[in-house]
Design a protein around this motif. Structure first.
Motif, PDB file in Angstrom:
ATOM      1  N   TRP A  29      -8.068 -23.709 -24.545  1.00 53.78           N
ATOM      2  CA  TRP A  29      -7.213 -22.967 -23.608  1.00 53.78           C
ATOM      3  C   TRP A  29      -6.878 -23.846 -22.402  1.00 53.78           C
ATOM      4  N   ILE A  30      -7.851 -24.554 -21.889  1.00 48.64           N
ATOM      5  CA  ILE A  30      -7.638 -25.426 -20.730  1.00 48.64           C
ATOM      6  C   ILE A  30      -6.673 -26.550 -21.094  1.00 48.64           C
ATOM      7  N   LEU A  61      -7.077 -32.924 -16.716  1.00 49.70           N
ATOM      8  CA  LEU A  61      -7.757 -32.351 -17.869  1.00 49.70           C
ATOM      9  C   LEU A  61      -9.266 -32.531 -17.756  1.00 49.70           C
ATOM     10  N   PHE A  62      -9.720 -33.739 -17.456  1.00 47.91           N
ATOM     11  CA  PHE A  62     -11.154 -33.994 -17.325  1.00 47.91           C
ATOM     12  C   PHE A  62     -11.753 -33.165 -16.191  1.00 47.91           C
ATOM     13  N   PHE A  63     -10.998 -33.042 -15.100  1.00 46.78           N
ATOM     14  CA  PHE A  63     -11.472 -32.270 -13.947  1.00 46.78           C
ATOM     15  C   PHE A  63     -11.722 -30.818 -14.331  1.00 46.78           C
ATOM     16  N   LYS A  67     -15.095 -28.638 -14.763  1.00 45.64           N
ATOM     17  CA  LYS A  67     -15.273 -27.498 -13.860  1.00 45.64           C
ATOM     18  C   LYS A  67     -15.533 -26.190 -14.617  1.00 45.64           C
ATOM     19  N   TYR A  68     -14.833 -25.957 -15.697  1.00 43.00           N
ATOM     20  CA  TYR A  68     -14.856 -24.641 -16.335  1.00 43.00           C
ATOM     21  C   TYR A  68     -15.598 -24.556 -17.664  1.00 43.00           C
ATOM     22  N   GLN A 109      -4.533 -26.325  -7.382  1.00 48.55           N
ATOM     23  CA  GLN A 109      -4.525 -24.885  -7.126  1.00 48.55           C
ATOM     24  C   GLN A 109      -3.640 -24.141  -8.103  1.00 48.55           C
ATOM     25  N   ILE A 110      -2.473 -24.702  -8.408  1.00 47.26           N
ATOM     26  CA  ILE A 110      -1.535 -24.050  -9.338  1.00 47.26           C
ATOM     27  C   ILE A 110      -2.137 -23.980 -10.746  1.00 47.26           C
ATOM     28  N   ILE A 111      -2.713 -25.098 -11.194  1.00 45.57           N
ATOM     29  CA  ILE A 111      -3.327 -25.117 -12.522  1.00 45.57           C
ATOM     30  C   ILE A 111      -4.516 -24.181 -12.565  1.00 45.57           C
ATOM     31  N   ASP A 112      -5.292 -24.156 -11.493  1.00 42.66           N
ATOM     32  CA  ASP A 112      -6.460 -23.271 -11.404  1.00 42.66           C
ATOM     33  C   ASP A 112      -6.020 -21.812 -11.574  1.00 42.66           C
TER      34      ASP A 112
END
Length: 117
Positions: A29-30, A61-63, A67-68, A109-112
């Motif tokens: 999904w990410i 992507l790696f970030f 993170k998730y 922020q937008i991707i988050d």
């Protein structure tokens, strides 16, 4: 009132209501969300091409995978044929860019928001 503080999460009241900890997200999904956001095919991530846009795509992507998901840096690296030190460097580079360029912070922020919607 008793509150529990968990790094990365908002303060959560633990007295009389149940509380929820951030769920683990699906890596697929990410990946799809980030590629769709940058309007790039998923295959581009795996290419050895090192153009600026592709490198930034991988950094984001790696970030977000770090993170998730519960994946560690070695597992993320293995997904893409990279060493864990490459992932560490990528995360550090994105953090440095984030502190210097407001556009990078805005993209994060937008991707988050897209991942969490």
């Amino acid at each position: 009132m008793n509150y529990i503080i968990i790094p990365g999460l908002k303060n959560v009241k633990i007295d009389d209501k149940p509380f929820f900890v951030k769920m683990e997200y699906n890596a697929d999904w990410i990946i799809q969300t980030i590629c769709k956001h940058f309007e790039r095919p998923i295959e581009e991530i795996n290419k050895k091409y090192r153009g600026r846009e592709t490198v930034m795509l991988r950094r984001y992507l790696f970030f977000f995978l770090h993170k998730y998901t519960k994946m560690n840096k070695s597992e993320i690296g293995r997904m893409y044929g990279k060493d864990h030190t490459t992932i560490i460097h990528s995360l550090k580079a994105l953090e440095d860019l984030r502190n210097v360029y407001p556009d990078v912070e805005r993209e994060i922020q937008i991707i988050d928001e897209k991942i969490n919607s």
